[in-house]
Scaffold this motif. Structure first.
Motif, PDB file in Angstrom:
ATOM      1  N   GLN A   1      40.076  44.579  44.812  1.00 20.80           N
ATOM      2  CA  GLN A   1      39.290  44.682  46.041  1.00 20.80           C
ATOM      3  C   GLN A   1      38.115  43.723  46.014  1.00 20.80           C
ATOM      4  OE1 GLN A   1      39.696  46.839  48.876  1.00 20.80           O
ATOM      5  NE2 GLN A   1      38.089  45.497  49.709  1.00 20.80           N
ATOM      6  N   VAL A   2      37.956  42.984  47.095  1.00 17.21           N
ATOM      7  CA  VAL A   2      36.782  42.149  47.307  1.00 17.21           C
ATOM      8  C   VAL A   2      36.109  42.635  48.586  1.00 17.21           C
ATOM      9  CG1 VAL A   2      35.913  39.838  47.829  1.00 17.21           C
ATOM     10  CG2 VAL A   2      37.732  40.142  46.136  1.00 17.21           C
TER      11      VAL A   2
ATOM     12  N   VAL B   1      48.254  40.633  36.164  1.00 17.65           N
ATOM     13  CA  VAL B   1      47.082  41.502  36.144  1.00 17.65           C
ATOM     14  C   VAL B   1      45.892  40.739  36.696  1.00 17.65           C
ATOM     15  CG1 VAL B   1      45.520  42.858  34.708  1.00 17.65           C
ATOM     16  CG2 VAL B   1      47.961  42.766  34.154  1.00 17.65           C
ATOM     17  N   GLU B   2      45.372  41.231  37.804  1.00 16.61           N
ATOM     18  CA  GLU B   2      44.210  40.604  38.440  1.00 16.61           C
ATOM     19  C   GLU B   2      42.923  41.233  37.940  1.00 16.61           C
ATOM     20  OE1 GLU B   2      47.076  40.992  42.184  1.00 16.61           O
ATOM     21  OE2 GLU B   2      46.355  42.368  40.657  1.00 16.61           O
ATOM     22  N   SER B   3      41.858  40.454  38.006  1.00 16.70           N
ATOM     23  CA  SER B   3      40.536  40.963  37.681  1.00 16.70           C
ATOM     24  C   SER B   3      39.492  40.133  38.409  1.00 16.70           C
ATOM     25  CB  SER B   3      40.285  40.930  36.171  1.00 16.70           C
ATOM     26  OG  SER B   3      40.350  39.602  35.695  1.00 16.70           O
ATOM     27  N   GLY B   4      38.279  40.669  38.489  1.00 15.49           N
ATOM     28  CA  GLY B   4      37.174  39.901  39.053  1.00 15.49           C
ATOM     29  C   GLY B   4      36.710  40.331  40.424  1.00 15.49           C
ATOM     30  N   GLY B   5      37.380  41.274  41.039  1.00 17.73           N
ATOM     31  CA  GLY B   5      36.941  41.721  42.352  1.00 17.73           C
ATOM     32  C   GLY B   5      35.633  42.481  42.267  1.00 17.73           C
ATOM     33  N   GLY B   6      35.052  42.759  43.433  1.00 18.05           N
ATOM     34  CA  GLY B   6      33.802  43.507  43.447  1.00 18.05           C
ATOM     35  C   GLY B   6      33.124  43.448  44.791  1.00 18.05           C
ATOM     36  N   LEU B   7      31.888  43.925  44.791  1.00 21.55           N
ATOM     37  CA  LEU B   7      31.067  43.957  46.003  1.00 21.55           C
ATOM     38  C   LEU B   7      30.009  42.868  45.905  1.00 21.55           C
ATOM     39  CD1 LEU B   7      29.995  45.300  48.612  1.00 21.55           C
ATOM     40  CD2 LEU B   7      28.680  46.847  47.129  1.00 21.55           C
ATOM     41  N   VAL B   8      29.996  41.986  46.896  1.00 22.53           N
ATOM     42  CA  VAL B   8      29.022  40.902  46.935  1.00 22.53           C
ATOM     43  C   VAL B   8      28.438  40.800  48.333  1.00 22.53           C
ATOM     44  CG1 VAL B   8      30.129  39.567  45.091  1.00 22.53           C
ATOM     45  CG2 VAL B   8      30.778  39.180  47.481  1.00 22.53           C
ATOM     46  N   GLN B   9      27.381  40.016  48.452  1.00 23.34           N
ATOM     47  CA  GLN B   9      26.773  39.786  49.755  1.00 23.34           C
ATOM     48  C   GLN B   9      27.319  38.501  50.373  1.00 23.34           C
ATOM     49  OE1 GLN B   9      22.493  39.976  49.005  1.00 23.34           O
ATOM     50  NE2 GLN B   9      22.495  42.050  49.839  1.00 23.34           N
ATOM     51  N   ALA B  10      27.243  38.425  51.664  1.00 28.20           N
ATOM     52  CA  ALA B  10      27.667  37.214  52.366  1.00 28.20           C
ATOM     53  C   ALA B  10      26.918  36.014  51.805  1.00 28.20           C
ATOM     54  CB  ALA B  10      27.417  37.354  53.854  1.00 28.20           C
ATOM     55  N   GLY B  11      27.674  34.945  51.568  1.00 26.75           N
ATOM     56  CA  GLY B  11      27.092  33.738  51.002  1.00 26.75           C
ATOM     57  C   GLY B  11      27.222  33.637  49.492  1.00 26.75           C
ATOM     58  N   ASP B  12      27.538  34.758  48.858  1.00 27.35           N
ATOM     59  CA  ASP B  12      27.692  34.769  47.401  1.00 27.35           C
ATOM     60  C   ASP B  12      29.026  34.169  46.982  1.00 27.35           C
ATOM     61  OD1 ASP B  12      25.986  37.926  46.604  1.00 27.35           O
ATOM     62  OD2 ASP B  12      25.235  35.913  47.106  1.00 27.35           O
ATOM     63  N   SER B  13      29.195  34.068  45.669  1.00 26.41           N
ATOM     64  CA  SER B  13      30.433  33.556  45.082  1.00 26.41           C
ATOM     65  C   SER B  13      31.043  34.629  44.192  1.00 26.41           C
ATOM     66  CB  SER B  13      30.170  32.301  44.260  1.00 26.41           C
ATOM     67  OG  SER B  13      29.659  31.263  45.072  1.00 26.41           O
ATOM     68  N   LEU B  14      32.349  34.490  43.979  1.00 23.32           N
ATOM     69  CA  LEU B  14      33.083  35.425  43.133  1.00 23.32           C
ATOM     70  C   LEU B  14      34.292  34.683  42.599  1.00 23.32           C
ATOM     71  CD1 LEU B  14      32.664  38.484  42.490  1.00 23.32           C
ATOM     72  CD2 LEU B  14      34.341  38.970  44.273  1.00 23.32           C
ATOM     73  N   ARG B  15      34.694  34.995  41.378  1.00 18.28           N
ATOM     74  CA  ARG B  15      35.883  34.372  40.810  1.00 18.28           C
ATOM     75  C   ARG B  15      36.885  35.443  40.409  1.00 18.28           C
ATOM     76  NH1 ARG B  15      37.022  30.461  35.575  1.00 18.28           N
ATOM     77  NH2 ARG B  15      36.809  32.425  34.428  1.00 18.28           N
ATOM     78  N   LEU B  16      38.094  35.289  40.905  1.00 18.20           N
ATOM     79  CA  LEU B  16      39.193  36.171  40.547  1.00 18.20           C
ATOM     80  C   LEU B  16      40.062  35.501  39.483  1.00 18.20           C
ATOM     81  CD1 LEU B  16      40.353  37.378  44.090  1.00 18.20           C
ATOM     82  CD2 LEU B  16      38.556  38.322  42.620  1.00 18.20           C
ATOM     83  N   SER B  17      40.642  36.327  38.638  1.00 21.19           N
ATOM     84  CA  SER B  17      41.571  35.838  37.625  1.00 21.19           C
ATOM     85  C   SER B  17      42.867  36.616  37.722  1.00 21.19           C
ATOM     86  CB  SER B  17      40.983  36.022  36.216  1.00 21.19           C
ATOM     87  OG  SER B  17      39.772  35.338  36.076  1.00 21.19           O
TER      88      SER B  17
END
Length: 119
Positions: A114-115, A5-21
């Motif tokens: 989705q990222v 089960v994945e989680s953590g995706g989303g909508l971000v701006q270029a240069g930002d960070s995101l962490r998926l689990s």
């Protein structure tokens, strides 16, 4: 059987960070490797990163080296993908996968998250 089960995706701006689990459950006593793949619309699935469960050795696709970091939590049977300096080209559905035996294809896949990276 193993469930991912994945989680953590989303909508971000270029240069930002995101962490998926990605949390694995079920018959998780014999994991060899967990990894992340991604697929953008109209493109083939691409290897992103993987981690060998026994010793934590990591592997990365060329397009994410130096920006993404994969890590694992053995106690939680969870793998993480820290994504920094995100680019528009990183937009994709990200899939978690698990391999039971070395040298074979991945055996189990998550449903994807989705990222989307915007300018």
């Amino acid at each position: 059987q193993v469930q991912l089960v994945e989680s953590g995706g989303g909508l971000v701006q270029a240069g930002d960070s995101l962490r998926l689990s990605c949390a694995a459950s079920g018959r998780t006593f014999n994991m060899n490797r967990m990894g992340w793949f991604r697929q953008a619309p109209g493109k083939e699935r691409e290897f992103v990163a993987s981690v060998r469960w026994s010793d934590g050795m990591t592997f990365y696709g060329e397009s994410v080296k130096g920006r993404f970091t994969i890590s694992r939590d053995n106690a939680k049977n969870t793998v993480y993908l820290q994504m920094n300096s995100l680019k528009l080209d990183d937009t994709a559905v990200y899939y978690c996968a698990l391999k039971i035996s070395p040298g074979t294809a991945y055996d189990y896949w998550g449903q994807g998250t989705q990222v989307t990276v915007s300018s």
